[in-house]
Scaffold this motif. Structure first.
Motif, PDB file in Angstrom:
ATOM      1  N   ALA A  27       0.886  -1.322   0.042  1.00 41.57           N
ATOM      2  CA  ALA A  27       0.026  -0.128  -0.099  1.00 41.57           C
ATOM      3  C   ALA A  27       0.886   1.250  -0.010  1.00 41.57           C
ATOM      4  N   ARG A  28       2.193   1.289   0.429  1.00 44.58           N
ATOM      5  CA  ARG A  28       2.901   2.382   0.563  1.00 44.58           C
ATOM      6  C   ARG A  28       3.888   2.494  -0.875  1.00 44.58           C
ATOM      7  N   ARG A  29       4.076   1.632  -1.412  1.00 50.38           N
ATOM      8  CA  ARG A  29       5.348   1.528  -2.359  1.00 50.38           C
ATOM      9  C   ARG A  29       5.161   2.542  -3.522  1.00 50.38           C
ATOM     10  N   THR A  30       6.123   2.968  -4.170  1.00 48.83           N
ATOM     11  CA  THR A  30       6.064   3.911  -5.252  1.00 48.83           C
ATOM     12  C   THR A  30       7.181   3.275  -6.329  1.00 48.83           C
ATOM     13  N   ASN A  60       9.578   0.852  -1.025  1.00 49.80           N
ATOM     14  CA  ASN A  60       8.409   0.446  -0.020  1.00 49.80           C
ATOM     15  C   ASN A  60       7.975   1.604   0.898  1.00 49.80           C
ATOM     16  N   ASN A  61       9.016   2.816   0.943  1.00 51.05           N
ATOM     17  CA  ASN A  61       8.615   3.712   1.797  1.00 51.05           C
ATOM     18  C   ASN A  61       8.842   3.584   3.551  1.00 51.05           C
ATOM     19  N   LEU A 114      15.776  -5.390  -0.105  1.00 59.81           N
ATOM     20  CA  LEU A 114      16.824  -4.871   0.316  1.00 59.81           C
ATOM     21  C   LEU A 114      16.622  -3.621   1.347  1.00 59.81           C
ATOM     22  N   LYS A 115      17.715  -3.452   2.098  1.00 61.64           N
ATOM     23  CA  LYS A 115      17.523  -2.230   2.953  1.00 61.64           C
ATOM     24  C   LYS A 115      18.046  -1.025   1.969  1.00 61.64           C
ATOM     25  N   LYS A 116      17.583   0.173   2.422  1.00 69.81           N
ATOM     26  CA  LYS A 116      17.814   1.397   1.524  1.00 69.81           C
ATOM     27  C   LYS A 116      19.144   1.764   1.991  1.00 69.81           C
ATOM     28  N   GLY A 117      19.891   2.090   0.916  1.00 73.74           N
ATOM     29  CA  GLY A 117      21.333   2.512   1.317  1.00 73.74           C
ATOM     30  C   GLY A 117      21.337   4.097   1.742  1.00 73.74           C
TER      31      GLY A 117
END
Length: 595
Positions: A122-125, A531-532, A592-595
């Motif tokens: 629901a959050r993804r862009t 995924n914000n 993945l974790k955001k870098g």
């Protein structure tokens, strides 16, 4: 400020290197990127790029809000599967392929590099959505340099369906053109990247067919005598499938059919609509080296043999095995042993019609073909390559995928010979510098070879003092940059996805995709989403060609031949049945974790 903005939210989707005749302003790209010069690794201005390379096609316009996933025509909808058991798989008196529409491949979430958060859908862009082709191996099956005779030692050294590679690849183009959005996000698909071995034998004839399949046009997959086929499939040799004759060859003994008129149909004109998306090109060893393994462009023997009027079609098993072992060992990167073998079997050569179009193409030839306006198709001009590549003799570049994502295409072929790969020190430094200069953008790296197949460090004859680096060195370099999301490649003809974990969240996914010359003949759609919630997901979805499952041996139309391409590839003696990979290598969500 966040590095991530939704591609789908853009209203224009215009390339940064927009055509000067358009409103005059440089627009944000929502898909097709622009090639950055390898010499400076910086964005070209609209004026500079237009002056150097001419207009670049505008990518698809982004759809309005409320995008819906588009799964029709993907393996999330249905998958072609074999039905029944036995030898050559046919169904019914008309000789229909025993492939049916099986259940879809379900999505698998892979969490080796990060734990997914709940409600992320629901959050993804959307950041980007594109398609990967790889290992098309468009094949001039009548070419004198081919190694078909090694089939006496290895059944899979020659494939019965290779004469239909152009029809099969055109059917894949038709499938991608029919996709109206990405399978997960519904985002527009922004480009296609083909990751090498676009051709099979480094021949000018094959390069022309590749450019026309991708950009659109008419081509005749025939060389030599324009009136009829000359090669192993009408040789009368029982080692090969003789489709037009009653010869009881080894393949017919396994159920392969007699198809009157097959060879005449295989060399008829083919019409490709060309991709309706911009496309980019990465080079593979079969594009760079004669036979995919010999550093022999300066050897007049191989060139003369390629365009000449003699062809070896039969070789004793022991000699075939010795040649195969020699190629695999990489002990003969310049093909000296191959030359000696041909000379030793001069009396066994058969006459064929000479053809200059079979000559090997050079690196400059490859670049010029991509820069030729006749092959621009949906763009961009050069398909990633620029005049700077031509000037410097390089085949690596970077391009803007979207506001916050760059693509980097590297050249992992070894000019010193052999089919495995490596990368030169100068290119490795360029890759490191490019990632540093674009540290505020995420990066997707494209190559032909996988990290594990980059084991060949023969020195480049043009740069004998330059060190060559293997796949471990490339993994180490990519792991040192937080902005790398994925390394996308091919070469091994198998779906494999590998997690590369490094300290401090410097991790990325390596995505290797199956070929389009071996069954199941897949392409891959890749979607990048934010995924914000501190994580990024990469969705990959496998796609089959548009060819029907069922074949009719009386239907030798272009579509009918594309269907036969699939049938024959499925039944090819010695073909591996594990190339589609495991469930975690196909339709997946890679977190993945955001870098």
């Amino acid at each position: 400020m966040s590095r991530t903005r939704s591609v789908a939210s853009s209203t224009h989707g215009v390339n940064r290197r927009t055509v000067l005749a358009a409103a005059g302003a440089v627009s944000v790209s929502a898909g097709v990127g622009y090639a950055l010069r390898p010499s400076d690794s910086q964005a070209a201005t609209a004026t500079e790029a237009a002056a150097a390379e001419g207009p670049v096609a505008v990518s698809r316009q982004a759809a309005p809000a409320g995008l819906a996933p588009f799964t029709r025509g993907t393996t999330l909808d249905t998958v072609s599967v074999p039905v029944g058991t036995g030898g050559y798989r046919r169904l019914g008196p008309g000789g229909y392929l025993r492939l049916g529409e099986g259940p879809a491949w379900q999505r698998v979430v892979r969490t080796e590099l990060a734990e997914p958060r709940s409600a992320r859908a629901a959050r993804r862009t959307t950041m980007a959505a594109f398609v990967q082709f790889t290992d098309l191996h468009l094949t001039d099956v009548q070419h004198p340099l081919r190694l078909e005779y090694m089939r006496s030692a290895d059944r899979h050294a020659w494939r019965p369906h290779e004469a239909l590679s152009v029809q099969g690849a055109t059917s894949l183009v038709e499938r991608i053109n029919a996709l109206r959005g990405a399978p997960v996000t519904g985002s527009p698909l922004h480009f296609v990247m083909t990751t090498g071995d676009n051709t099979d034998n480094n021949a000018h004839s094959e390069l022309e067919w590749f450019m026309k399949v991708m950009s659109g046009g008419r081509m005749t997959p025939n060389t030599g005598d324009p009136r009829h086929y000359e090669g192993v499939q009408n040789s009368g040799l029982p080692l090969y499938w003789q489709p037009d004759s009653a010869t009881r060859d080894s393949d017919k003994q396994h159920g392969f059919p007699h198809i009157e008129g097959f060879l005449a149909a295989a060399i008829r004109e083919v019409r490709s609509p060309g991709l309706n998306l911009p496309w980019y090109s990465t080079v593979g060893n079969h594009d760079s080296l004669p036979l995919g393994c010999y550093a022999s462009h300066s050897d007049p023997f191989l060139t003369d043999f390629a365009v000449g009027g003699k062809k070896l079609m039969d070789l004793p098993t022991a000699r075939s095995k010795a040649l195969q072992d020699q190629i695999r060992s990489s002990d003969d990167p310049r093909g000296i042993g191959f030359r000696e073998l041909i000379q030793a079997h001069a009396r066994d050569l058969r006459s064929v019609t000479p053809d200059e179009n079979r000559a090997p193409f050079t690196r400059a030839d490859y670049l010029k073909a991509h820069l030729d306006p006749a092959y621009a198709g949906a763009g961009p001009v050069g398909h990633g390559y620029s005049t700077a590549n031509l000037d410097s003799g390089t085949q690596y570049y970077t391009f803007r995928i979207s506001d916050d994502v760059i693509g980097i295409s590297i050249d992992t072929t070894d000019p010193g010979g052999h089919y495995q790969g490596s990368i030169g020190a100068a290119q490795l430094r360029w890759l490191n510098r490019t990632l540093q200069e674009h540290k505020d953008s995420y990066a997707v790296v494209f190559s032909h070879h996988t990290s594990e197949s980059m084991t060949n460090t023969h020195r480049d004859p043009a740069h004998p003092d330059e060190q060559r680096h293997d796949g471990a060195d490339v993994v180490a370099l990519l792991s040192g940059h937080r902005n790398v999301l994925a390394w996308v490649n091919g070469h091994i003809h198998r779906n494999v996805i590998t997690a590369h974990a490094a300290p401090d969240d410097r991790s990325f996914w390596e995505i290797s995709t199956a070929s389009h010359i071996d069954f199941p003949q897949l392409a891959r759609v890749i979607e990048l989403v934010d995924n914000n919630d501190g994580t990024i997901s990469l969705f990959t979805t496998m796609v089959e060609s548009a060819a029907p499952n069922r074949t009719d041996y009386a239907d030798l139309s272009q579509t009918g031949l594309a269907a036969l391409y699939r049938e024959l590839s499925f039944n090819a003696p010695g073909a591996r049945m594990d190339l589609s990979g495991d469930a975690g290598d196909r339709n997946v969500e890679l977190v993945l974790k955001k870098g």
